[in-house]
Scaffold this motif. Structure first.
Motif, PDB file in Angstrom:
ATOM      1  N   ALA A 226      -4.113 -10.211   2.844  1.00 20.45           N
ATOM      2  CA  ALA A 226      -3.718  -9.325   1.749  1.00 20.45           C
ATOM      3  C   ALA A 226      -4.832  -8.331   1.426  1.00 20.45           C
ATOM      4  CB  ALA A 226      -3.356 -10.140   0.510  1.00 20.45           C
ATOM      5  N   CYS A 227      -6.082  -8.776   1.448  1.00 17.37           N
ATOM      6  CA  CYS A 227      -7.212  -7.873   1.181  1.00 17.37           C
ATOM      7  C   CYS A 227      -7.319  -6.808   2.269  1.00 17.37           C
ATOM      8  CB  CYS A 227      -8.512  -8.672   1.085  1.00 17.37           C
ATOM      9  SG  CYS A 227      -8.643  -9.720  -0.384  1.00 17.37           S
TER      10      CYS A 227
ATOM     11  N   SER B 207      -4.902  -5.731   4.206  1.00 19.14           N
ATOM     12  CA  SER B 207      -3.758  -4.827   4.054  1.00 19.14           C
ATOM     13  C   SER B 207      -3.932  -3.904   2.855  1.00 19.14           C
ATOM     14  CB  SER B 207      -2.470  -5.638   3.911  1.00 19.14           C
ATOM     15  OG  SER B 207      -2.229  -6.406   5.065  1.00 19.14           O
ATOM     16  N   TYR B 208      -4.477  -4.430   1.778  1.00 22.33           N
ATOM     17  CA  TYR B 208      -4.674  -3.616   0.575  1.00 22.33           C
ATOM     18  C   TYR B 208      -5.594  -2.437   0.867  1.00 22.33           C
ATOM     19  CZ  TYR B 208      -5.949  -2.457  -4.237  1.00 22.33           C
ATOM     20  OH  TYR B 208      -6.178  -1.795  -5.413  1.00 22.33           O
TER      21      TYR B 208
ATOM     22  N   SER C 202      -1.593   0.186  -4.321  1.00 25.55           N
ATOM     23  CA  SER C 202      -1.583  -1.095  -5.033  1.00 25.55           C
ATOM     24  C   SER C 202      -0.172  -1.626  -5.261  1.00 25.55           C
ATOM     25  CB  SER C 202      -2.289  -0.952  -6.382  1.00 25.55           C
ATOM     26  OG  SER C 202      -3.618  -0.489  -6.223  1.00 25.55           O
TER      27      SER C 202
ATOM     28  N   MET D 149       1.177  -4.530  -2.810  1.00 31.28           N
ATOM     29  CA  MET D 149       0.484  -5.802  -2.949  1.00 31.28           C
ATOM     30  C   MET D 149       0.802  -6.458  -4.291  1.00 31.28           C
ATOM     31  SD  MET D 149      -0.698  -5.579  -0.026  1.00 31.28           S
ATOM     32  CE  MET D 149      -1.328  -7.238  -0.068  1.00 31.28           C
TER      33      MET D 149
ATOM     34  N   ILE E   2       4.310  -2.419   3.834  1.00 27.76           N
ATOM     35  CA  ILE E   2       2.908  -2.721   4.118  1.00 27.76           C
ATOM     36  C   ILE E   2       2.612  -2.531   5.598  1.00 27.76           C
ATOM     37  CG2 ILE E   2       1.147  -4.531   4.050  1.00 27.76           C
ATOM     38  CD1 ILE E   2       2.566  -5.685   1.622  1.00 27.76           C
TER      39      ILE E   2
ATOM     40  N   PHE F 291       1.839  -9.536   7.091  1.00 25.24           N
ATOM     41  CA  PHE F 291       1.562  -8.153   6.705  1.00 25.24           C
ATOM     42  C   PHE F 291       1.431  -7.240   7.921  1.00 25.24           C
ATOM     43  CE2 PHE F 291      -0.378 -10.692   3.233  1.00 25.24           C
ATOM     44  CZ  PHE F 291       0.480 -10.301   2.232  1.00 25.24           C
TER      45      PHE F 291
END
Length: 490
Positions: free
Chosen positions: A219-220, A222-223, A259, A262, A278, A335
């Motif tokens: 997730a980080c 991908s963010y 943002s 996510m 994403i 993701f």
């Protein structure tokens, strides 16, 4: 209150499955989150028909025992909309007893297909007014190999190829560009394959230690990728269209839009739609950040990935018994995979999906051919690799449809035929050395992106000077030719 000594088992001819004991429900009989918008597949217990002499009658015994008498109400149904029809219907009451047996029967068809060989069974129990739900997958034959192809694959292939066509042609980076520094991406080689393998095995290890660790790591990543792609898009718009607005506004817009996916994932739950958004942002970032300088670099990064995925497919997809590992891979790449719900999904497979490397590695070569085309003014290699990606994925789907038992990596179909055809064409066009070694002026990698703004400003300035010169020429005094008549006579 749960009865003391309550034990629930599910029995077939040769197998006994423990469902409930010591106040604990076996997690393999809990469905968890089975949201239709999610591609996650619950790890439910699979119960097979193990009585070959039953004339295809599949009988399961749900046995409920306790230390005291109890009153039982139950209902059994298949919650999947297919042709797996059970013989039970409605709520059934049983009298007081220390032991109750529920017979769950189904007549399996002789000709098994994807839509009739299995069912997702839900048993609703009410024991002395205490409710309990039990889920499991009832499968007619352990030997039947379901077809893993679904027409939803065709949808995601067309969508993915179109996105590769759009993003691979725009490799400029605006957000990280400086006026005095030429940076248009990171040149990759085999070291990035080593980093990828190390990261993948680390994520697999985390998935066995802590279920949530690898999700937060991905997730980080991908963010940051989402934010970079959207900020870069905003900077591109600023340079070409809205250059009178402040830089900080575009950075705020990029952070805000990046943002949203996510936040949606962690607050409202995971869905394949959010996943695809994403995925698109991640793939766009990779095409902007990562570059190959020559066709030799393409082969250097492609060959290790090809060998790795061949080994992975052999280990994971060789037998259908290992099909549950598909969901593990899907969770690790959630993701970084393009997903779409299958029209008729099967056990352990709820969505069709293709991983990011299926599009990214051929897309690297397509992006390289785009830059080569701008230098040579010939798009023949771009057309070869783009059609090779599309037709290769179609061929991969066809092989998957004809032979569902053995999963073959798509990289064998998308790159190798195109590379062979491109090499033959390069040889006859006498461009093999230039194309292979990248010995040409690569405009995207060599020129700063902000130079385009300077060039536009310079062009505008030159235009103004020319106009002023034309105006000044029009204001010169007109000379009478009669004054020079004597010179003409001489």
């Amino acid at each position: 209150m749960i009865l003391s000594g309550l034990v629930i088992t599910l029995n077939t001819l040769t197998q006994n499955y423990l469902i409930f004991k010591d106040q604990i429900l076996n997690p393999e009989f809990q469905i968890g989150n089975y949201d239709v918008n999610s591609c996650g597949v619950p790890q439910l217990q699979q119960v097979y028909n193990d009585n070959p002499k039953s004339n295809n009658l599949f009988i399961q015994e749900l046995v409920i025992r306790a230390n005291q008498q109890f009153k039982l109400e139950y209902s059994v149904e298949n919650i999947i909309d297919n042709d797996f029809a059970l013989n039970q219907s409605g709520m059934i009451n049983l009298t007081l007893s220390n032991e109750q047996v529920i017979y769950i029967t189904h007549e399996c068809p002789e000709d098994l297909e994807n839509y009739n060989f299995w069912g997702l069974i839900r048993v609703d129990l009410s024991i002395n007014d205490e409710s309990m739900k039990i889920y499991y997958e009832s499968i007619c034959s352990k030997q039947y190999e379901p077809k893993k192809f679904d027409f939803s694959y065709l949808i995601i292939v067309i969508s993915g190829v179109l996105f590769v066509f759009l993003t691979s042609r725009f490799g400029h980076i605006a957000s990280l560009q400086k006026a005095n520094k030429k940076f248009q991406g990171v040149l990759i080689n085999y070291w990035y394959f080593i980093v990828f393998i190390f990261t993948l095995f680390a994520l697999v290890g985390f998935s066995y230690i802590n279920v949530d660790v690898e999700v937060y790591i991905l997730a980080c990543i991908s963010y940051l990728s989402n934010i970079f792609f959207l900020i870069d898009t905003c900077c591109f718009l600023k340079i070409h269209y809205w250059n009178h607005l402040q830089d900080i506004l575009f950075y705020i817009i990029g952070w805000f839009l990046g943002s949203i996916p996510m936040i949606t994932f962690f607050v409202f739950g995971f869905s394949w739609i959010v996943n695809d958004v994403i995925f698109v942002l991640n793939l766009g970032t990779f095409f902007k950040l990562f570059k190959v300088k020559s066709f030799k670099d393409c082969i250097t990064i492609y060959v290790p990935f090809l060998l790795f995925y061949c080994l992975l497919n052999y280990a994971v997809y060789l037998k259908w018994e290992y099909g549950y590992k598909v969901s593990l891979i899907l969770n690790l790449t959630q993701f970084f995979s393009l997903q779409a719900p299958m029209f008729n999904y099967i056990p352990t497979r709820k969505c069709a999906f293709i991983e990011i490397n299926t599009l990214f590695l051929p897309g690297l070569m397509i992006a390289y051919t785009v830059r080569y085309a701008k230098a040579s003014q010939s798009y023949v290699y771009f057309i070869i690799y783009f059609l090779g990606l599309f037709l290769g994925l179609i061929g991969w789907l066809s092989i998957t449809f004809l032979n569902s038992k053995y999963q073959i990596t798509s990289l064998l179909f998308t790159v190798i035929p195109s590379s062979i055809l491109a090499a033959i064409l390069c040889y006859y066009r006498n461009e093999l050395s230039v194309f292979y070694k990248g010995q040409f002026y690569d405009q995207i990698l060599e020129d700063p992106f902000v130079a385009s703004k300077s060039i536009k400003a310079s062009q505008q300035t030159n235009t103004e000077l020319i106009n002023q010169s034309n105006q000044s020429n029009q204001e010169l005094p007109v000379i009478n030719p009669a004054l020079f008549s004597g010179l003409y006579e001489l």
